[in-house]
Design a protein around this motif. Structure first.
Motif, mmCIF file in Angstrom:
data_model
loop_
_atom_site.group_PDB
_atom_site.id
_atom_site.type_symbol
_atom_site.label_atom_id
_atom_site.label_comp_id
_atom_site.label_asym_id
_atom_site.label_seq_id
_atom_site.Cartn_x
_atom_site.Cartn_y
_atom_site.Cartn_z
ATOM 1 N N ALA A 38 0.833 -1.206 0.000
ATOM 2 C CA ALA A 38 0.000 0.000 0.000
ATOM 3 C C ALA A 38 0.868 1.256 0.000
ATOM 4 C CB ALA A 38 -0.937 -0.002 1.200
ATOM 5 N N LEU A 39 1.919 1.260 0.801
ATOM 6 C CA LEU A 39 2.796 2.428 0.851
ATOM 7 C C LEU A 39 3.641 2.545 -0.412
ATOM 8 C CD1 LEU A 39 3.927 2.408 4.585
ATOM 9 C CD2 LEU A 39 2.197 3.849 3.487
ATOM 10 N N VAL A 40 4.064 1.426 -0.959
ATOM 11 C CA VAL A 40 4.795 1.446 -2.229
ATOM 12 C C VAL A 40 3.904 2.049 -3.308
ATOM 13 C CG1 VAL A 40 5.822 0.007 -4.034
ATOM 14 C CG2 VAL A 40 6.315 -0.471 -1.636
ATOM 15 N N ALA A 41 2.636 1.667 -3.309
ATOM 16 C CA ALA A 41 1.684 2.204 -4.288
ATOM 17 C C ALA A 41 1.566 3.715 -4.169
ATOM 18 C CB ALA A 41 0.313 1.559 -4.092
ATOM 19 N N ARG A 42 1.547 4.212 -2.969
ATOM 20 C CA ARG A 42 1.433 5.666 -2.775
ATOM 21 C C ARG A 42 2.666 6.393 -3.298
ATOM 22 N NH1 ARG A 42 -2.563 6.853 2.069
ATOM 23 N NH2 ARG A 42 -3.894 5.041 1.785
ATOM 24 N N SER A 43 3.825 5.786 -3.130
ATOM 25 C CA SER A 43 5.039 6.389 -3.690
ATOM 26 C C SER A 43 4.968 6.425 -5.212
ATOM 27 C CB SER A 43 6.285 5.624 -3.238
ATOM 28 O OG SER A 43 6.514 5.808 -1.863
ATOM 29 N N TYR A 44 4.516 5.315 -5.809
ATOM 30 C CA TYR A 44 4.373 5.298 -7.264
ATOM 31 C C TYR A 44 3.348 6.329 -7.734
ATOM 32 C CZ TYR A 44 7.327 1.271 -8.284
ATOM 33 O OH TYR A 44 8.403 0.439 -8.455
ATOM 34 N N ALA A 45 2.298 6.518 -6.971
ATOM 35 C CA ALA A 45 1.290 7.512 -7.360
ATOM 36 C C ALA A 45 1.877 8.922 -7.366
ATOM 37 C CB ALA A 45 0.079 7.439 -6.427
ATOM 38 N N VAL A 46 2.676 9.231 -6.356
ATOM 39 C CA VAL A 46 3.300 10.558 -6.316
ATOM 40 C C VAL A 46 4.282 10.713 -7.479
ATOM 41 C CG1 VAL A 46 4.769 12.119 -4.989
ATOM 42 C CG2 VAL A 46 2.948 10.864 -3.853
ATOM 43 N N LEU A 47 5.037 9.668 -7.771
ATOM 44 C CA LEU A 47 5.940 9.733 -8.924
ATOM 45 C C LEU A 47 5.141 9.953 -10.208
ATOM 46 C CD1 LEU A 47 8.437 6.886 -7.990
ATOM 47 C CD2 LEU A 47 8.955 9.335 -8.141
ATOM 48 N N GLY A 48 3.972 9.363 -10.289
ATOM 49 C CA GLY A 48 3.105 9.597 -11.441
ATOM 50 C C GLY A 48 2.678 11.050 -11.552
ATOM 51 N N HIS A 49 2.325 11.647 -10.426
ATOM 52 C CA HIS A 49 1.939 13.064 -10.434
ATOM 53 C C HIS A 49 3.114 13.954 -10.817
ATOM 54 C CE1 HIS A 49 -2.179 12.839 -9.093
ATOM 55 N NE2 HIS A 49 -1.826 11.959 -8.170
ATOM 56 N N ASP A 57 5.308 14.303 -18.914
ATOM 57 C CA ASP A 57 5.628 13.013 -19.518
ATOM 58 C C ASP A 57 4.479 12.050 -19.216
ATOM 59 O OD1 ASP A 57 6.643 10.548 -20.332
ATOM 60 O OD2 ASP A 57 8.676 11.000 -19.626
ATOM 61 N N ASN A 58 3.474 12.079 -20.071
ATOM 62 C CA ASN A 58 2.274 11.291 -19.825
ATOM 63 C C ASN A 58 2.529 9.795 -19.846
ATOM 64 O OD1 ASN A 58 0.835 13.623 -19.553
ATOM 65 N ND2 ASN A 58 0.014 13.604 -21.613
ATOM 66 N N SER A 59 3.419 9.325 -20.714
ATOM 67 C CA SER A 59 3.669 7.887 -20.769
ATOM 68 C C SER A 59 4.348 7.398 -19.488
ATOM 69 C CB SER A 59 4.475 7.512 -22.009
ATOM 70 O OG SER A 59 5.738 8.122 -21.990
ATOM 71 N N LYS A 60 5.273 8.179 -18.962
ATOM 72 C CA LYS A 60 5.920 7.822 -17.695
ATOM 73 C C LYS A 60 4.900 7.865 -16.563
ATOM 74 C CE LYS A 60 10.190 9.348 -16.014
ATOM 75 N NZ LYS A 60 11.049 10.447 -15.505
ATOM 76 N N ALA A 61 4.063 8.893 -16.571
ATOM 77 C CA ALA A 61 3.031 9.016 -15.543
ATOM 78 C C ALA A 61 2.097 7.809 -15.572
ATOM 79 C CB ALA A 61 2.240 10.310 -15.739
ATOM 80 N N LEU A 62 1.691 7.398 -16.754
ATOM 81 C CA LEU A 62 0.813 6.227 -16.869
ATOM 82 C C LEU A 62 1.463 4.973 -16.306
ATOM 83 C CD1 LEU A 62 -0.831 6.734 -20.360
ATOM 84 C CD2 LEU A 62 -1.985 6.674 -18.143
ATOM 85 N N ARG A 63 2.738 4.779 -16.574
ATOM 86 C CA ARG A 63 3.437 3.600 -16.033
ATOM 87 C C ARG A 63 3.424 3.611 -14.504
ATOM 88 N NH1 ARG A 63 7.006 4.899 -20.185
ATOM 89 N NH2 ARG A 63 8.533 5.739 -18.721
ATOM 90 N N TYR A 64 3.707 4.780 -13.927
ATOM 91 C CA TYR A 64 3.696 4.883 -12.463
ATOM 92 C C TYR A 64 2.289 4.675 -11.908
ATOM 93 C CZ TYR A 64 8.509 6.671 -12.146
ATOM 94 O OH TYR A 64 9.875 6.810 -12.179
#
Length: 86
Positions: A38-49, A57-64
């Motif tokens: 759950a916490l890893v997911a939140r980090s990925y979400a922030v990296l997406g933002h 970089d929409n493609s990078k954001a989508l991956r995150y």
């Protein structure tokens, strides 16, 4: 890990995306070692933002965001899940 995450969020709020990314990646590495999906997911979400808002970089954001979504579902963190659909 939480302190690093908060530092990253603060730098993101200031628009300092490169420094925000550094702090969030530190947080991510620690959260991965802790094994808390759950916490890893939140980090990925922030990296997406950061990728979306700061780097355009929409493609990078989508991956995150996709990583965050998969991990959030797997962890059962139903409270965080709706935010990933916005």
């Amino acid at each position: 890990a939480q302190a690093y995450h908060l530092l990253g969020a603060a730098y993101r709020g200031e628009g300092n995306f490169p420094v925000a990314t550094q702090w969030i990646l530190r947080s991510l590495r620690l959260r991965e070692k802790m094994g808390d999906a759950a916490l890893v997911a939140r980090s990925y979400a922030v990296l997406g933002h950061i990728a979306w808002d700061g780097e355009n970089d929409n493609s990078k954001a989508l991956r995150y965001f996709e990583k965050a979504l998969v991990l959030t579902r797997a962890s059962g963190d139903s409270a965080y899940l709706p935010g990933l659909y916005n």
